[in-house]
Design an enzyme around this catalytic site. Structure first.
Site, PDB file in Angstrom:
ATOM      1  N   GLU A  88       0.843  -1.198   0.000  1.00 36.00           N
ATOM      2  CA  GLU A  88       0.000   0.000   0.000  1.00 36.00           C
ATOM      3  C   GLU A  88       0.877   1.246   0.000  1.00 36.00           C
ATOM      4  O   GLU A  88       1.827   1.337   0.781  1.00 36.00           O
ATOM      5  CB  GLU A  88      -0.893   0.079   1.246  1.00 36.00           C
ATOM      6  N   GLU A 129     -13.786   5.594  -1.134  1.00 39.12           N
ATOM      7  CA  GLU A 129     -14.722   4.693  -0.448  1.00 39.12           C
ATOM      8  C   GLU A 129     -15.475   5.477   0.628  1.00 39.12           C
ATOM      9  O   GLU A 129     -14.908   5.834   1.659  1.00 39.12           O
ATOM     10  CB  GLU A 129     -13.962   3.512   0.144  1.00 39.12           C
ATOM     11  N   LYS A 134     -15.716   4.449   4.703  1.00 35.86           N
ATOM     12  CA  LYS A 134     -14.555   4.200   5.542  1.00 35.86           C
ATOM     13  C   LYS A 134     -14.568   5.138   6.746  1.00 35.86           C
ATOM     14  O   LYS A 134     -14.897   6.316   6.626  1.00 35.86           O
ATOM     15  CB  LYS A 134     -13.265   4.386   4.742  1.00 35.86           C
ATOM     16  N   GLU A 183      -9.304   9.456   4.573  1.00 34.21           N
ATOM     17  CA  GLU A 183      -9.514   8.014   4.431  1.00 34.21           C
ATOM     18  C   GLU A 183     -10.513   7.681   3.327  1.00 34.21           C
ATOM     19  O   GLU A 183     -10.465   6.606   2.740  1.00 34.21           O
ATOM     20  CB  GLU A 183      -9.993   7.417   5.753  1.00 34.21           C
TER      21      GLU A 183
END
Length: 409
Positions: free
Chosen positions: A259, A313, A316, A322
């Site tokens: 990541e 997203e 999250k 985030e």
């Protein structure tokens, strides 16, 4: 303006054929993402040939059948204890890996994520046995030559990260890490690290050079011990991991960055979380990957990097950043210019809320569902993107960079 135009042109000329080793994380903690079938052209548009899932979503694995895209599928942290049982592990592998081969190219299984930095002795004690059980299942099914087993770590497993040549693991984790690395060497699997230079900048924007963390032209730093020159923080982080591995007797382990990324938006107190900075980070990173350029310590090793993430997203938890790491918005439009043609999605989008990924069939009452989310949610809320130990490790690196940049002035 000229700098932005130059970077955009650089991105445009990075065709999917050239960027052959790009990996992308495909998270699905959202209620508005396109169907997996519509994700396929998006992945192809950026030239990604590898995907890391946080589960083993059958809808995704079926959608990517016969595309040639390689997959890392994952088992959530909450299922490690069950995976210690060889029969459970073998049942899971049969249903969630073997069933999709060879049409879907699954090459790796990630067992848990950032386990060692949760400081949970039960999780830590279960990690290696679970990995061993999953590997044994692959051996029994004669799949171990094509599918490996690994786990991803936060950069917080490092106690020392500066200078890169002095990288060392936390003393309380050395024994555990050494056993895991020994497993990697015996089975030929990669050592995965999640690394985010963004958080070093966010934590100290007045002292950390933005150009240094965004791969922009800068004077860089010189490691006083190795005399190696670093012009970006990610390479310094990767080489700190290489040094830590060498310090426990493993100099030739394959290190992959599972990541890394940069948010295009964040809360008011999240310095640097802008679309322009995200574009610079990811476009420059992709450019480095396409050049097959290694780090100063390992110049002949290709970078094995998975960008975080494919989509923004919306479900999250945590700060605004985030929910804004995606290269794409849920409607398939680019979150910022990526230098590749836009893709028009079909109308077959998911519409029902999902906490981790598309709903999957549960293999059995005693086994985890193929598509699980609680581990990923926990990973996000306790990951290197917010973990206290990781902040500490990165701040050490920040101090080193700040000192050397000061000395060069």
């Amino acid at each position: 303006m000229m700098e932005s135009l130059t970077l955009l042109l650089a991105c445009i000329f990075l065709s999917p054929v050239i960027v052959a080793s790009l990996g992308i994380n495909y998270g699905q903690i959202a209620d508005n993402l396109p169907s997996p079938e519509n994700v396929v052209p998006l992945v192809k548009s950026i030239g990604a040939t590898r995907i890391k899932l946080y589960d083993a979503d059958p809808k995704v694995l079926k959608a990517f059948a016969n595309t040639g895209v390689e997959f890392i599928v994952s088992l959530g942290n909450e299922y490690l204890a069950k995976m210690k049982d060889p029969s459970n592990a073998q049942s899971w592998v049969k249903k969630n890996v073997q069933a999709y081969l060879p049409a879907t190219k699954i090459t790796c299984i990630a067992v848990g994520n950032e386990i060692l930095t949760f400081n949970d002795s039960t999780l830590t004690d279960n990690l290696l046995p679970a990995m061993q059980s999953v590997h044994t299942a692959l051996v029994n099914l004669k799949l171990d030559k094509q599918v490996t087993v690994t786990t991803a770590h936060s950069l917080a497993i490092l106690e020392t990260s500066y200078p890169p040549s002095a990288g060392a693991f936390r003393k309380d984790l050395v024994d555990c890490v050494t056993q895991i690395v020994d497993f990697h060497c015996k089975t030929g699997s990669p050592f995965l690290i999640n690394a985010y230079p963004y958080f070093a900048y966010k934590g100290n924007p007045k002292q950390v050079s933005l150009d240094f963390v965004l791969f922009q032209p800068n004077s860089g730093i010189v490691d006083p011990e190795s005399n190696l020159h670093y012009d970006n923080m990610l390479f310094a982080q990767i080489d700190a991991v290489h040094s830590a591995l060498a310090s426990v007797g493993y100099k030739n382990v394959c290190v992959q960055i599972s990541e890394t990324g940069w948010p295009s938006k964040g809360d008011e107190d999240e310095a640097g979380a802008t679309a322009e900075n995200a574009r610079k980070y990811n476009c420059n990173l992709i450019k480095l990957i396409s050049q097959k350029k290694g780090t100063p310590m390992k110049p002949n090793n290709d970078l094995n990097i998975f960008v975080f993430a494919l989509f923004n997203e919306n479900q999250k938890p945590g700060p605004g950043s985030e929910r804004n790491y995606g290269l794409f918005k849920p409607d398939g439009s680019q979150a910022y210019p990526l230098g590749v043609p836009a893709v028009t999605l079909g109308t077959n989008n998911t519409s029902s809320p999902t906490s981790g990924s598309a709903t999957a069939t549960t293999p059995s009452a005693s086994l985890p569902p193929a598509s699980s989310s609680s581990g990923y949610l926990a990973i996000t809320s306790h990951s290197g993107r917010s973990h206290a130990h990781c902040k500490c490790s990165l701040l050490y690196l920040v101090a080193f960079i700040s000192l050397l940049l000061h000395l060069q002035c």
